[in-house]
Motif scaffolding. Structure first.
Motif, PDB file in Angstrom:
ATOM      1  N   THR A  87       0.797  -1.242  -0.036  1.00 37.15           N
ATOM      2  CA  THR A  87       0.030   0.002  -0.113  1.00 37.15           C
ATOM      3  C   THR A  87       0.776   1.207  -0.106  1.00 37.15           C
ATOM      4  N   VAL A  88       0.224   2.261  -0.379  1.00 41.62           N
ATOM      5  CA  VAL A  88       1.086   3.624  -0.349  1.00 41.62           C
ATOM      6  C   VAL A  88       0.474   4.614   0.288  1.00 41.62           C
ATOM      7  N   VAL A  89       1.132   5.285   1.064  1.00 42.92           N
ATOM      8  CA  VAL A  89       0.547   6.266   1.883  1.00 42.92           C
ATOM      9  C   VAL A  89       1.199   7.569   1.901  1.00 42.92           C
ATOM     10  N   ASP A  90       0.870   8.757   2.524  1.00 44.82           N
ATOM     11  CA  ASP A  90       1.332   9.913   2.723  1.00 44.82           C
ATOM     12  C   ASP A  90       2.331   9.570   4.220  1.00 44.82           C
ATOM     13  N   LYS A  91       3.708   9.674   4.123  1.00 45.81           N
ATOM     14  CA  LYS A  91       4.457   9.362   5.198  1.00 45.81           C
ATOM     15  C   LYS A  91       4.236  10.085   6.577  1.00 45.81           C
ATOM     16  N   ALA A  92       3.797  11.429   6.325  1.00 50.34           N
ATOM     17  CA  ALA A  92       3.599  12.250   7.210  1.00 50.34           C
ATOM     18  C   ALA A  92       2.274  12.267   8.024  1.00 50.34           C
ATOM     19  N   THR A  93       1.221  11.850   7.224  1.00 54.10           N
ATOM     20  CA  THR A  93      -0.208  11.606   7.741  1.00 54.10           C
ATOM     21  C   THR A  93      -0.677  10.261   7.802  1.00 54.10           C
ATOM     22  N   GLN A 140       5.184  -1.152   3.418  1.00 58.89           N
ATOM     23  CA  GLN A 140       4.415  -0.182   2.921  1.00 58.89           C
ATOM     24  C   GLN A 140       5.017   1.121   2.333  1.00 58.89           C
ATOM     25  N   VAL A 141       4.493   1.498   1.044  1.00 58.26           N
ATOM     26  CA  VAL A 141       5.423   2.767   0.593  1.00 58.26           C
ATOM     27  C   VAL A 141       4.986   4.164   1.200  1.00 58.26           C
ATOM     28  N   LYS A 142       5.986   4.810   1.668  1.00 54.32           N
ATOM     29  CA  LYS A 142       5.632   5.859   2.473  1.00 54.32           C
ATOM     30  C   LYS A 142       6.233   7.022   1.879  1.00 54.32           C
ATOM     31  N   MET A 143       5.319   7.709   1.248  1.00 57.82           N
ATOM     32  CA  MET A 143       5.839   8.917   0.414  1.00 57.82           C
ATOM     33  C   MET A 143       6.294  10.018   1.013  1.00 57.82           C
ATOM     34  N   ASP A 144       7.469  10.804   0.736  1.00 61.84           N
ATOM     35  CA  ASP A 144       7.833  12.036   1.272  1.00 61.84           C
ATOM     36  C   ASP A 144       7.557  13.171   0.206  1.00 61.84           C
ATOM     37  N   GLY A 190      23.116  24.574 -21.301  1.00 59.93           N
ATOM     38  CA  GLY A 190      23.601  23.570 -20.711  1.00 59.93           C
ATOM     39  C   GLY A 190      22.734  23.247 -19.298  1.00 59.93           C
ATOM     40  N   ARG A 191      21.773  24.120 -19.075  1.00 64.00           N
ATOM     41  CA  ARG A 191      21.129  23.964 -17.731  1.00 64.00           C
ATOM     42  C   ARG A 191      19.951  23.036 -17.877  1.00 64.00           C
ATOM     43  N   PHE A 192      19.815  22.334 -16.555  1.00 67.07           N
ATOM     44  CA  PHE A 192      18.433  21.485 -16.322  1.00 67.07           C
ATOM     45  C   PHE A 192      17.990  21.642 -15.113  1.00 67.07           C
ATOM     46  N   GLN A 193      16.915  20.915 -14.752  1.00 65.03           N
ATOM     47  CA  GLN A 193      16.244  20.833 -13.606  1.00 65.03           C
ATOM     48  C   GLN A 193      15.292  19.540 -13.449  1.00 65.03           C
ATOM     49  N   ILE A 194      15.559  18.854 -12.607  1.00 67.21           N
ATOM     50  CA  ILE A 194      14.753  17.569 -12.329  1.00 67.21           C
ATOM     51  C   ILE A 194      13.807  17.748 -11.020  1.00 67.21           C
ATOM     52  N   ASP A 195      12.301  17.937 -11.201  1.00 68.23           N
ATOM     53  CA  ASP A 195      11.635  17.998  -9.893  1.00 68.23           C
ATOM     54  C   ASP A 195      10.956  16.543  -9.587  1.00 68.23           C
ATOM     55  N   GLY A 196      10.351  16.616  -8.364  1.00 69.98           N
ATOM     56  CA  GLY A 196       9.812  15.403  -8.130  1.00 69.98           C
ATOM     57  C   GLY A 196      10.606  14.341  -7.434  1.00 69.98           C
ATOM     58  N   LEU A 197      11.800  14.545  -6.872  1.00 69.53           N
ATOM     59  CA  LEU A 197      12.930  13.723  -6.201  1.00 69.53           C
ATOM     60  C   LEU A 197      12.418  13.948  -4.738  1.00 69.53           C
ATOM     61  N   GLY A 198      12.533  12.681  -4.258  1.00 67.62           N
ATOM     62  CA  GLY A 198      12.492  12.572  -2.566  1.00 67.62           C
ATOM     63  C   GLY A 198      13.596  12.951  -1.836  1.00 67.62           C
ATOM     64  N   LEU A 249       3.178  12.716 -14.524  1.00 64.72           N
ATOM     65  CA  LEU A 249       4.639  13.095 -14.435  1.00 64.72           C
ATOM     66  C   LEU A 249       4.560  14.413 -14.252  1.00 64.72           C
ATOM     67  N   GLU A 250       3.715  15.350 -14.313  1.00 63.83           N
ATOM     68  CA  GLU A 250       3.467  16.552 -14.199  1.00 63.83           C
ATOM     69  C   GLU A 250       3.290  16.829 -12.555  1.00 63.83           C
ATOM     70  N   ASN A 251       2.836  15.822 -11.855  1.00 55.97           N
ATOM     71  CA  ASN A 251       2.536  16.075 -10.293  1.00 55.97           C
ATOM     72  C   ASN A 251       3.811  15.819  -9.541  1.00 55.97           C
ATOM     73  N   THR A 252       4.425  16.686  -9.104  1.00 55.34           N
ATOM     74  CA  THR A 252       5.769  16.663  -8.203  1.00 55.34           C
ATOM     75  C   THR A 252       5.673  16.962  -6.773  1.00 55.34           C
ATOM     76  N   THR A 253       4.269  16.826  -6.333  1.00 55.00           N
ATOM     77  CA  THR A 253       3.897  17.088  -4.895  1.00 55.00           C
ATOM     78  C   THR A 253       4.776  15.866  -4.299  1.00 55.00           C
ATOM     79  N   TYR A 254       4.808  14.655  -4.575  1.00 53.27           N
ATOM     80  CA  TYR A 254       5.643  13.690  -3.902  1.00 53.27           C
ATOM     81  C   TYR A 254       6.709  13.196  -4.715  1.00 53.27           C
ATOM     82  N   GLY A 255       7.818  13.010  -3.844  1.00 50.39           N
ATOM     83  CA  GLY A 255       8.970  12.525  -4.534  1.00 50.39           C
ATOM     84  C   GLY A 255       9.249  11.224  -4.917  1.00 50.39           C
TER      85      GLY A 255
END
Length: 698
Positions: free
Chosen positions: A401-407, A498-502, A544-552, A461-467
């Motif tokens: 199961t996947v949950v929000d780690k904080a809540t 359990q998958v605890k998402m940060d 030459g610049r990049f940005q990766i979002d959505g990382l834990g 892929l556009e949802n970067t709330t959780y990492g």
């Protein structure tokens, strides 16, 4: 997946805007907003660029612009009335090919431009250096070929622009600095192209080099014309109606379109450029080449000469059937609900494949249930049914199961991927039924026995709330080695932690040439992808610049790669496990710059035990410690490969090679012995001076 949507729209949009002289757009679809895109366009040397068309298109749907304008004398522009959304911004002019912000020549590579109601987004852009392809096209009789379209394609086969010839056969096409092949369509009403100089296949065309602000001449005279006709019958002599007949340049790339056979099996292509062709027939699920060949390399050449009709007659090869049954490999029980290639059993436990051409066939068998698919072979004989029994192993299963780690609240639409050790790749899909439901539950099926580690990420892929995270016993990590190991037995289920998402953070950086400091077009990702599958890696911009979002919020190693350079990991390491990694913090942006080097050269030949290379080949090397891809070499009609890698790492080889028309592959290639007469090798350590080693192709 956003990238595939944008690619599908590329051809239509490019056709509309890349001619250099933009078509007058119809009234654009109204964005009905108050956002603004403004900025200044300059030439490649910094001067103001006047009269440049600037257009804004929806980033997801593309299509016609939702707003456009032209630049003023000082290069400034302003597009108003844009709604809150993401856009692609294009620029084009009479003497300049279409380009996309930020300095991209392919629309699917364009950077996202975000607009918000009531706000102004500033987009400045320098036009990329441009030259011209110019020439004169004549008819076969020496008269000008007027009002025909001339097309320029780059080395990768993408069209970059075109123009029509004038009354005197002259044309001029603005293109980015680079190398191009040039084609035109000399036959009215035909799809067939001629490639300069006087070739029917792009494979034989001259590659013209274009430099900044200069004209490169590409003249040509249209080839003479003949015709092609014939008749297709069944093996019993009856006509084959409504078959599709294709003629393509012999053993080469090109396209004429297709024509149908009539009720008597007759077909005709009234206009064909002189040359040598392969003729191919399709009827239902059957297809073959003239004369009675199943494979292209076995086809007979068909020569079309000027002013004459070339006639071919062929009979479809006889057919038989394949009856496929699938059973449980452990119990012998009949499996219902499977498909053999594209024929399904409809719940009967038997799939009957009819109209199969005589010869040996490979059949992929897969089920809707929790069984591991596999391939089987069957030899078909004329007018007979071949019986095939396929034994499928039950798959293992992982549940979690996947949950929000904080809540502790369940999370939906989080995809969880199960990786065997040493087989970690960027996913080629986004999980499907491997994503969590509304209760956070997720099940991963059809797993072969072995040890697995889990990787979790948002299905959007556009949802970067959780990492993203590797799943540990009590949270997440950026290092695969910290992930929990789940043991799977054949046909058994196992529960994972359990998958605890940060919540997520980001990494940004700049990729440069280690020798010159110049910015590089590079791809950056947490781990490597299967070559050629277009997996979504971050790409650098013009600086030459990049940005990766959505990382834990963990320490992440990143892979940096650029064509002609050696792939490196954070800090210049040779693999994920030796990389220092970059610490990510929730809601913050960490920095990870890297200067790439060319590394050392790894080269050699493919030694074919039987036959010859007859087309495309790919050789890749993987790091033996992590299983990550290090570099890939694609080549054609050659035995020599060349790679750029960092020294000091042990590598193993995989290959996919076309030998006499058949593809031969290996995921554990044999290498030539270190000493004559010695044992073959399966891996080798790259020394500081580079490496030359041959690959033994069975």
């Amino acid at each position: 997946m956003r990238l595939s949507v944008r690619r599908r729209a590329t051809a239509a949009v490019a056709t509309a805007v890349m001619a250099g002289t933009l078509a007058v757009w119809a009234t654009p679809a109204q964005a009905a907003g108050t956002g603004v895109i403004t900025g200044r366009i300059t030439t490649s040397d910094g001067a103001p660029a006047a009269d440049i068309w600037v257009a804004a298109m929806d980033f997801e749907e593309l299509g016609e612009p939702v707003g456009y304008t032209t630049t003023a004398a000082d290069g400034t522009y302003r597009i108003q009335g844009l709604a809150t959304d993401s856009y692609v911004v294009s620029m084009s002019g009479t003497d300049h090919p279409t380009q996309y912000f930020d300095s991209k020549t392919e629309i699917w590579q364009a950077d996202e431009v975000r607009v918000t109601n009531g706000q102004t987004t500033t987009i400045n852009q320098a036009l990329i250096p441009t030259g011209f392809l110019a020439g004169r096209i004549l008819q076969a009789n020496g008269e000008p070929l007027a009002w025909t379209w001339v097309n320029a394609v780059n080395e990768f086969g993408s069209s970059v622009g075109g123009a029509s010839t004038d009354d005197n056969g002259n044309y001029r096409v603005p293109v980015p600095v680079g190398s191009y092949r040039v084609s035109f369509s000399p036959l009215e009403g035909s799809y067939q192209e001629q490639f300069i100089p006087r070739k029917i296949s792009v494979d034989d065309a001259t590659l013209f080099t274009v430099t900044a602000d200069q004209e490169t001449r590409a003249d040509d005279t249209a080839l003479a014309v003949g015709s092609l006709s014939g008749r297709l019958t069944n093996d019993n002599g009856t006509p084959v109606a409504d078959a599709s007949v294709y003629a393509t340049p012999f053993q080469a790339n090109g396209y004429l379109g297709d024509v149908p056979t009539n009720a008597n099996g007759e077909f005709s292509i009234p206009q064909v450029l002189v040359g040598t062709y392969s003729v191919e027939f399709y009827t239902g699920i059957r297809h073959q080449y003239f004369d009675g060949a199943l494979e292209l390399e076995d086809a007979d050449p068909v020569v079309v000469t000027a002013g004459t009709n070339t006639r071919v007659t062929d009979s479809m090869l006889p057919t038989g059937s394949i009856r496929v049954r699938a059973v449980d490999a452990l119990t012998g029980a009949t499996i219902r609900g499977f498909c053999a290639y594209d024929v399904c059993d409809d719940g009967t436990g038997v799939a009957l494949m009819t109209d199969q051409t005589v010869g040996t066939h490979t059949i992929d068998v897969n089920t809707d249930g929790n069984y591991i698919g596999r391939s089987a072979t069957a030899t078909v004989k004329a007018n007979q049914t071949t019986e095939v029994l396929v034994r499928l192993l039950p798959g293992g299963k992982i549940t979690t199961t996947v949950v929000d780690k904080a809540t502790g609240q369940p999370l939906a639409d989080v995809c969880v991927f199960a990786y065997k050790l040493g087989q970690v790749r960027i996913p080629d899909n986004w999980g499907g039924d491997m994503c969590s439901d509304a209760a956070g539950k997720v099940t991963i099926n059809r797993l072969a026995a072995g040890d697995y580690r889990l990787f979790a990420q948002s299905g959007d892929l556009e949802n970067t709330t959780y990492g993203k995270q590797w799943v540990t016993t009590n949270g997440g990590a950026g290092d695969e080695r910290q992930a929990a190991t789940i043991k799977i037995a054949t046909g058994k289920a196992a529960a994972a932690p359990q998958v605890k998402m940060d919540r997520a953070g980001s990494i940004r950086g700049r990729v440069t040439d280690g020798a010159t400091g110049a910015p590089l077009h590079a791809r950056v990702a947490p781990f490597t992808a299967n070559p050629g599958l277009g997996s979504p890696e971050a790409e650098t911009d013009a600086d030459g610049r990049f940005q990766i979002d959505g990382l834990g919020p963990y320490r992440w190693p990143l892979k940096y790669s650029s064509f002609g350079y050696a792939t490196a990991w954070t800090g210049g390491a040779v693999n994920r496990y030796t990389a220092t990694g970059t610490q990510v913090t929730v809601g913050a942006v960490a920095t990870a710059d890297l200067a790439l080097t060319h590394g050392v050269t790894v080269t050699g030949d493919l030694v074919i035990s039987k036959g010859t290379i007859s087309g495309w080949a790919r050789v890749s090397v993987l790091n033996t410690v992590t299983g990550d891809y290090v570099d890939t070499s694609d080549f054609e009609d050659s035995t020599t490969y060349e790679l750029h890698v960092l020294p000091g790492q042990e590598i193993r080889y995989v290959y996919d090679v076309q030998v006499d028309g058949d593809y031969v592959s290996s995921d554990k290639a044999k290498l030539a012995p270190a000493t004559p007469g010695g044992p073959v090798r399966y891996s080798v350590t790259v020394p500081a001076g580079g490496l030359d080693v041959d690959i033994l192709v069975n």
